[in-house]
Motif scaffolding. Structure first.
Motif, mmCIF file in Angstrom:
data_model
loop_
_atom_site.group_PDB
_atom_site.id
_atom_site.type_symbol
_atom_site.label_atom_id
_atom_site.label_comp_id
_atom_site.label_asym_id
_atom_site.label_seq_id
_atom_site.Cartn_x
_atom_site.Cartn_y
_atom_site.Cartn_z
ATOM 1 N N CYS A 252 43.568 51.266 41.410
ATOM 2 C CA CYS A 252 42.773 50.144 40.901
ATOM 3 C C CYS A 252 41.883 50.560 39.740
ATOM 4 O O CYS A 252 41.255 51.621 39.773
ATOM 5 N N GLY A 253 41.844 49.700 38.737
ATOM 6 C CA GLY A 253 41.012 49.981 37.576
ATOM 7 C C GLY A 253 41.539 51.168 36.812
ATOM 8 O O GLY A 253 42.724 51.261 36.508
ATOM 9 N N SER A 254 40.687 52.089 36.510
ATOM 10 C CA SER A 254 41.102 53.282 35.770
ATOM 11 C C SER A 254 41.037 54.513 36.657
ATOM 12 O O SER A 254 40.779 55.609 36.197
#
Length: 86
Positions: A30-32
């Motif tokens: 999730c995300g970076s």
């Protein structure tokens, strides 16, 4: 992976027919972020990418389009019978 099945089915066919890395895979999250995960969600992208690269190589090597569906990808993995632990 210890959670994978292998061997003959009730119909005496060998399974799995195709395998890929799926245990303890370092992957995008999730995300970076990144995470180590296991399961089909890890194996499927690796197998699909490998199949796409092989198909591209075969096309660029002049293999006729009608022959592509007849070419199989075979992956092998260590078997517990061979004393493998992973």
């Amino acid at each position: 992976s210890s959670f994978s099945s292998w061997g003959p089915t009730e119909g005496l066919t060998l399974k799995p027919e195709i395998t890929g890395i799926g245990g303890n895979v370092f992957s995008a999250y999730c995300g970076s972020q990144f995470a180590v995960m296991s399961g089909t969600s890890m194996a499927s992208p690796a197998v699909a990418a490998s199949a796409a690269l092989v198909r591209q190589y075969l096309r660029e090597s002049g293999v006729a389009e009608e022959q592509l569906p007849h070419i199989c990808l075979l992956y092998t993995s260590p078997s517990p019978r061979d004393g493998a632990t992973s």
